[in-house]
Write a protein that holds these residues in place. Structure first.
Motif, PDB file in Angstrom:
ATOM      1  N   LEU A   1      44.472  39.363  51.248  1.00 27.21           N
ATOM      2  CA  LEU A   1      45.642  38.525  50.972  1.00 27.21           C
ATOM      3  C   LEU A   1      45.874  38.365  49.475  1.00 27.21           C
ATOM      4  CD1 LEU A   1      45.762  35.504  53.473  1.00 27.21           C
ATOM      5  CD2 LEU A   1      47.522  37.249  53.091  1.00 27.21           C
ATOM      6  N   LEU A   2      44.800  38.244  48.714  1.00 19.19           N
ATOM      7  CA  LEU A   2      44.928  38.098  47.267  1.00 19.19           C
ATOM      8  C   LEU A   2      45.519  39.351  46.632  1.00 19.19           C
ATOM      9  CD1 LEU A   2      41.513  36.339  46.635  1.00 19.19           C
ATOM     10  CD2 LEU A   2      43.718  35.397  45.923  1.00 19.19           C
ATOM     11  N   LYS A   3      45.164  40.513  47.163  1.00 20.05           N
ATOM     12  CA  LYS A   3      45.662  41.768  46.597  1.00 20.05           C
ATOM     13  C   LYS A   3      47.166  41.933  46.778  1.00 20.05           C
ATOM     14  CE  LYS A   3      41.364  44.414  46.916  1.00 20.05           C
ATOM     15  NZ  LYS A   3      40.654  45.540  47.588  1.00 20.05           N
ATOM     16  N   LEU A   4      47.744  41.139  47.668  1.00 23.17           N
ATOM     17  CA  LEU A   4      49.186  41.198  47.899  1.00 23.17           C
ATOM     18  C   LEU A   4      49.964  40.336  46.902  1.00 23.17           C
ATOM     19  CD1 LEU A   4      49.176  41.065  51.798  1.00 23.17           C
ATOM     20  CD2 LEU A   4      49.560  43.070  50.343  1.00 23.17           C
ATOM     21  N   SER A   5      49.246  39.553  46.105  1.00 25.81           N
ATOM     22  CA  SER A   5      49.882  38.735  45.076  1.00 25.81           C
ATOM     23  C   SER A   5      50.066  39.563  43.807  1.00 25.81           C
ATOM     24  CB  SER A   5      49.021  37.508  44.757  1.00 25.81           C
ATOM     25  OG  SER A   5      49.497  36.835  43.603  1.00 25.81           O
ATOM     26  N   PRO A   6      51.159  39.355  43.093  1.00 29.99           N
ATOM     27  CA  PRO A   6      51.340  40.087  41.835  1.00 29.99           C
ATOM     28  C   PRO A   6      50.421  39.604  40.714  1.00 29.99           C
ATOM     29  CG  PRO A   6      53.133  38.536  42.164  1.00 29.99           C
ATOM     30  CD  PRO A   6      52.326  38.537  43.435  1.00 29.99           C
ATOM     31  N   ALA A   7      49.859  38.401  40.862  1.00 30.98           N
ATOM     32  CA  ALA A   7      48.990  37.844  39.817  1.00 30.98           C
ATOM     33  C   ALA A   7      47.887  37.000  40.455  1.00 30.98           C
ATOM     34  CB  ALA A   7      49.810  37.011  38.846  1.00 30.98           C
ATOM     35  N   PRO A   8      46.964  37.636  41.178  1.00 35.74           N
ATOM     36  CA  PRO A   8      45.926  36.875  41.879  1.00 35.74           C
ATOM     37  C   PRO A   8      44.886  36.284  40.939  1.00 35.74           C
ATOM     38  CG  PRO A   8      45.544  39.228  42.122  1.00 35.74           C
ATOM     39  CD  PRO A   8      46.855  39.075  41.403  1.00 35.74           C
ATOM     40  N   ARG A   9      44.434  35.088  41.295  1.00 33.10           N
ATOM     41  CA  ARG A   9      43.434  34.391  40.491  1.00 33.10           C
ATOM     42  C   ARG A   9      42.304  33.891  41.401  1.00 33.10           C
ATOM     43  NH1 ARG A   9      46.176  36.779  37.501  1.00 33.10           N
ATOM     44  NH2 ARG A   9      47.533  35.975  35.817  1.00 33.10           N
ATOM     45  N   ILE A  10      41.071  34.052  40.930  1.00 38.26           N
ATOM     46  CA  ILE A  10      39.910  33.506  41.626  1.00 38.26           C
ATOM     47  C   ILE A  10      39.137  32.651  40.644  1.00 38.26           C
ATOM     48  CG2 ILE A  10      37.725  34.003  42.802  1.00 38.26           C
ATOM     49  CD1 ILE A  10      38.893  36.687  43.673  1.00 38.26           C
ATOM     50  N   VAL A  11      38.857  31.414  41.028  1.00 38.77           N
ATOM     51  CA  VAL A  11      38.028  30.518  40.227  1.00 38.77           C
ATOM     52  C   VAL A  11      36.829  30.099  41.061  1.00 38.77           C
ATOM     53  CG1 VAL A  11      37.851  28.218  39.210  1.00 38.77           C
ATOM     54  CG2 VAL A  11      39.847  29.639  38.724  1.00 38.77           C
ATOM     55  N   ASN A  12      35.638  30.355  40.533  1.00 42.51           N
ATOM     56  CA  ASN A  12      34.399  29.905  41.165  1.00 42.51           C
ATOM     57  C   ASN A  12      33.881  28.702  40.387  1.00 42.51           C
ATOM     58  OD1 ASN A  12      34.467  32.036  43.034  1.00 42.51           O
ATOM     59  ND2 ASN A  12      33.411  33.412  41.618  1.00 42.51           N
ATOM     60  N   ILE A  13      33.685  27.596  41.082  1.00 43.41           N
ATOM     61  CA  ILE A  13      33.226  26.373  40.414  1.00 43.41           C
ATOM     62  C   ILE A  13      31.728  26.457  40.174  1.00 43.41           C
ATOM     63  CG2 ILE A  13      33.124  23.868  40.506  1.00 43.41           C
ATOM     64  CD1 ILE A  13      35.956  25.107  40.286  1.00 43.41           C
ATOM     65  N   THR A  14      31.351  26.288  38.906  1.00 43.56           N
ATOM     66  CA  THR A  14      29.956  26.392  38.519  1.00 43.56           C
ATOM     67  C   THR A  14      29.486  25.084  37.885  1.00 43.56           C
ATOM     68  OG1 THR A  14      28.340  27.804  37.368  1.00 43.56           O
ATOM     69  CG2 THR A  14      30.427  27.377  36.230  1.00 43.56           C
ATOM     70  N   SER A  15      28.389  25.133  37.158  1.00 41.72           N
ATOM     71  CA  SER A  15      27.801  23.941  36.560  1.00 41.72           C
ATOM     72  C   SER A  15      27.056  24.323  35.287  1.00 41.72           C
ATOM     73  CB  SER A  15      26.814  23.296  37.544  1.00 41.72           C
ATOM     74  OG  SER A  15      25.997  22.330  36.888  1.00 41.72           O
TER      75      SER A  15
END
Length: 245
Positions: free
Chosen positions: A126-140
Motif C-alpha cells: 500500500l505504501l508503494k502506491l503513494s507518490p511520497a511514502p513515509r515510514i517513521v519508527n519510534i525509538t528511544s
C-alpha cells in the motif's frame, strides 16, 4: 486526502499523534490491539469534531493480526502515505543483563522489533502506491550505544537487557530498510520523541504528549529533499542524525 496508519494509537503519544494528524486533514487509521479501546478513542476524537478517523484492530506481536489489519486497510484505501510504528512495550524492570528472564526479553523484541518489521513488510504494498511514502519508527535515547558509553549522559545508569537493545536493533533495521529503498520516493527514519509523560512511564515526566506528537509529525511529513535512514531526537541529547547513534 492523505492517509496515515499509526500502531498503538488508542492512548498516549500514539493517540495524540492521530489527533494532530486528523486536525491537519489527514485521514487517520488508528491501530489498536484492543478494538474496544480503539473504538473508545475514536469516539473521543469524534466528540472533538474529528470525523476523519477510524480504528483497525492490530496486535503487532501477532503475525495473523498484522496480516488481517493490512488486508482490512487494502479494502478501504488505494494507497497509504504514512506508516508510524508507535506500538511498543517496556518489559519487566529491572532488566539486569545477568538475570533478566529470557522469555521476557523475547516478548519485548517480538513487539518492538519483529512486530514492527512484520507491519512494515505487510503494509509496503500500500505504501508503494503513494507518490511520497513515509515510514517513521519510534525509538528511544536508551537505544543509543554512543550515549550508553558516555558517563556524562543524564540517563547513563539506566541500562537493561530488553527495552533499550530492542530499540537499538530497530534503529539498525531502519538504516538497512532505508538503504534498500534509497532509489525510491520512500523516506524511512527513526524518531525519539523524548521522555514524555504517558502510561508507559507512569507519567513520571513533565513533557506533554502534544510536544512529542508534533515532533513525530515533523519527520513523518518531510519533503522529497529530506533525509532517510536517520535518527532524530527531541530529548535534548547531544546526538544529531550526523552523529554515531
Amino acid at each position: 486526502m492523505k492517509t496515515v496508519f499509526i500502531t498503538g494509537a488508542n492512548k498516549g503519544i500514539g493517540f495524540e499523534t492521530a489527533k494532530q494528524f486528523a486536525q491537519k486533514d489527514y485521514y487517520v487509521y488508528l491501530g489498536s490491539r484492543d478494538i474496544g479501546k480503539g473504538i473508545q478513542a475514536i469516539s473521543e476524537l469524534n466528540n472533538e469534531g474529528l470525523q476523519n478517523v477510524e480504528t483497525i484492530e492490530i496486535d503487532v506481536s501477532n503475525d495473523a493480526s498484522i496480516e488481517k489489519a493490512s488486508k482490512t486497510l487494502e479494502e478501504k484505501i488505494s494507497k497509504l502515505d504514512i506508516l508510524i510504528n508507535n506500538a511498543g512495550i517496556r518489559g519487566d524492570f529491572p532488566q539486569y543483563p545477568s538475570t533478566a528472564n529470557v522469555g521476557m526479553i523475547r516478548k519485548v523484541y517480538n513487539t518492538n522489533l519483529f512486530g514492527t518489521i512484520k507491519v512494515i513488510q505487510s503494509f509496503l504494498p500500500l505504501l508503494k502506491l503513494s507518490p511520497a511514502p513515509r515510514i517513521v519508527n519510534i525509538t528511544s535515547g536508551l537505544a543509543s550505544l554512543t550515549l550508553h558509553n558516555d558517563p556524562g549522559w543524564k540517563y547513563y545508569p539506566i541500562k537493561g537487557a530488553a527495552y533499550g537493545p530492542s530499540k537499538t536493533a530497530l534503529n539498525a533495521y531502519t538504516i538497512a530498510l532505508a538503504y534498500e529503498l534509497r532509489d525510491t520516493p520512500f523516506k524511512v527514519n527513526v524518531v525519539d520523541p523524548g521522555y514524555t509523560a504517558t502510561d508507559f512511564n507512569q507519567h513520571r515526566r513533565t513533557k506533554d504528549v502534544s510536544e512529542a506528537a508534533a515532533f513525530i509529525i515533523k519527520y513523518a511529513t518531510i519533503g522529497d529533499d529530506g533525509p532517510s535512514g536517520k535518527y532524530f531526537s527531541d530529548d535534548n541529547n547531544p546526538l544529531t542524525f550526523e552523529s554515531p547513534w
